[in-house]
Write a protein that holds these residues in place. Structure first.
Motif, PDB file in Angstrom:
ATOM      1  N   SER A  49      -0.703  12.329   4.749  1.00  0.00           N
ATOM      2  CA  SER A  49      -0.870  11.765   6.089  1.00  0.00           C
ATOM      3  C   SER A  49       0.380  11.945   6.949  1.00  0.00           C
ATOM      4  O   SER A  49       0.354  11.649   8.137  1.00  0.00           O
ATOM      5  CB  SER A  49      -1.219  10.280   5.993  1.00  0.00           C
ATOM      6  N   CYS A  50       1.484  12.438   6.369  1.00  0.00           N
ATOM      7  CA  CYS A  50       2.720  12.628   7.132  1.00  0.00           C
ATOM      8  C   CYS A  50       2.808  14.072   7.609  1.00  0.00           C
ATOM      9  O   CYS A  50       2.799  15.000   6.811  1.00  0.00           O
ATOM     10  CB  CYS A  50       3.942  12.284   6.282  1.00  0.00           C
TER      11      CYS A  50
ATOM     12  N   MET B  59       0.846  -1.182   0.000  1.00  0.00           N
ATOM     13  CA  MET B  59       0.000   0.000   0.000  1.00  0.00           C
ATOM     14  C   MET B  59       0.892   1.247   0.000  1.00  0.00           C
ATOM     15  O   MET B  59       1.811   1.371   0.791  1.00  0.00           O
ATOM     16  CB  MET B  59      -0.888  -0.007   1.232  1.00  0.00           C
ATOM     17  N   ALA B  60       0.612   2.164  -0.873  1.00  0.00           N
ATOM     18  CA  ALA B  60       1.398   3.390  -0.979  1.00  0.00           C
ATOM     19  C   ALA B  60       1.075   4.339   0.164  1.00  0.00           C
ATOM     20  O   ALA B  60      -0.065   4.438   0.606  1.00  0.00           O
ATOM     21  CB  ALA B  60       1.125   4.072  -2.311  1.00  0.00           C
ATOM     22  N   VAL B  61       2.111   5.019   0.633  1.00  0.00           N
ATOM     23  CA  VAL B  61       1.942   6.001   1.702  1.00  0.00           C
ATOM     24  C   VAL B  61       1.622   7.348   1.069  1.00  0.00           C
ATOM     25  O   VAL B  61       2.261   7.757   0.114  1.00  0.00           O
ATOM     26  CB  VAL B  61       3.232   6.115   2.543  1.00  0.00           C
ATOM     27  N   SER B  62       0.624   8.035   1.594  1.00  0.00           N
ATOM     28  CA  SER B  62       0.280   9.365   1.110  1.00  0.00           C
ATOM     29  C   SER B  62       1.034  10.407   1.916  1.00  0.00           C
ATOM     30  O   SER B  62       1.056  10.356   3.144  1.00  0.00           O
ATOM     31  CB  SER B  62      -1.223   9.606   1.238  1.00  0.00           C
TER      32      SER B  62
ATOM     33  N   CYS C 203       7.928   8.845   7.275  1.00  0.00           N
ATOM     34  CA  CYS C 203       6.970   7.941   6.625  1.00  0.00           C
ATOM     35  C   CYS C 203       7.595   7.071   5.532  1.00  0.00           C
ATOM     36  O   CYS C 203       6.960   6.137   5.055  1.00  0.00           O
ATOM     37  CB  CYS C 203       5.802   8.731   6.046  1.00  0.00           C
ATOM     38  N   GLY C 204       8.811   7.372   5.099  1.00  0.00           N
ATOM     39  CA  GLY C 204       9.505   6.538   4.131  1.00  0.00           C
ATOM     40  C   GLY C 204       9.238   6.845   2.667  1.00  0.00           C
ATOM     41  O   GLY C 204       9.812   6.208   1.793  1.00  0.00           O
TER      42      GLY C 204
ATOM     43  N   ASN D 265       4.298  19.218   2.564  1.00  0.00           N
ATOM     44  CA  ASN D 265       4.685  20.625   2.516  1.00  0.00           C
ATOM     45  C   ASN D 265       4.223  21.274   1.213  1.00  0.00           C
ATOM     46  O   ASN D 265       3.505  20.657   0.418  1.00  0.00           O
ATOM     47  CB  ASN D 265       6.200  20.773   2.714  1.00  0.00           C
ATOM     48  N   ALA D 266       4.623  22.494   0.986  1.00  0.00           N
ATOM     49  CA  ALA D 266       4.160  23.251  -0.173  1.00  0.00           C
ATOM     50  C   ALA D 266       4.658  22.687  -1.500  1.00  0.00           C
ATOM     51  O   ALA D 266       4.136  23.045  -2.544  1.00  0.00           O
ATOM     52  CB  ALA D 266       4.573  24.718  -0.043  1.00  0.00           C
TER      53      ALA D 266
END
Length: 102
Positions: free
Chosen positions: A7-8, A1-4, A81-82, A13-14
């Motif tokens: 959510s971190c 599952m890919a990390v968004s 989060c990697g 950031n911008a």
């Protein structure tokens, strides 16, 4: 599952969300303390160069009382989060290009 990245709380950031104004996009927190006067901070800011970095800072030996950077680490992946930090890629490429010439 890919990390968004949304959510971190660190690498969101911008550079990945146009709704965040660049001048208000900054995160910095201490992740380690060593001898008195030394600290390691995790920093994220779209206007900083590079945008995401770990900085070793000290005020020892400086009369101005400010923290000065004595070492900088530019990660390829977010330490929290990697996810790959694509905004750091130009800085990493420049670093390796410079050191290959030596």
């Amino acid at each position: 599952m890919a990390v968004s990245r949304r959510s971190c709380s660190f690498c969101y950031n911008a550079t990945v969300d146009n709704a965040i104004e660049f001048e208000y996009d900054a995160s910095s927190f201490c992740v380690a303390c060593f001898e008195p006067g030394y600290s390691l901070t995790l920093n994220s800011a779209a206007l900083d160069t590079p945008p995401v970095s770990l900085l070793l800072r000290t005020s020892i030996g400086y009369s101005d009382g400010l923290n000065h950077i004595v070492a900088k680490f530019v990660p390829k992946y977010c330490p929290c989060c990697g996810v790959e930090l694509i905004e750091n890629k130009p800085f990493l490429d420049d670093f390796w290009d410079e050191h290959r010439r030596v």
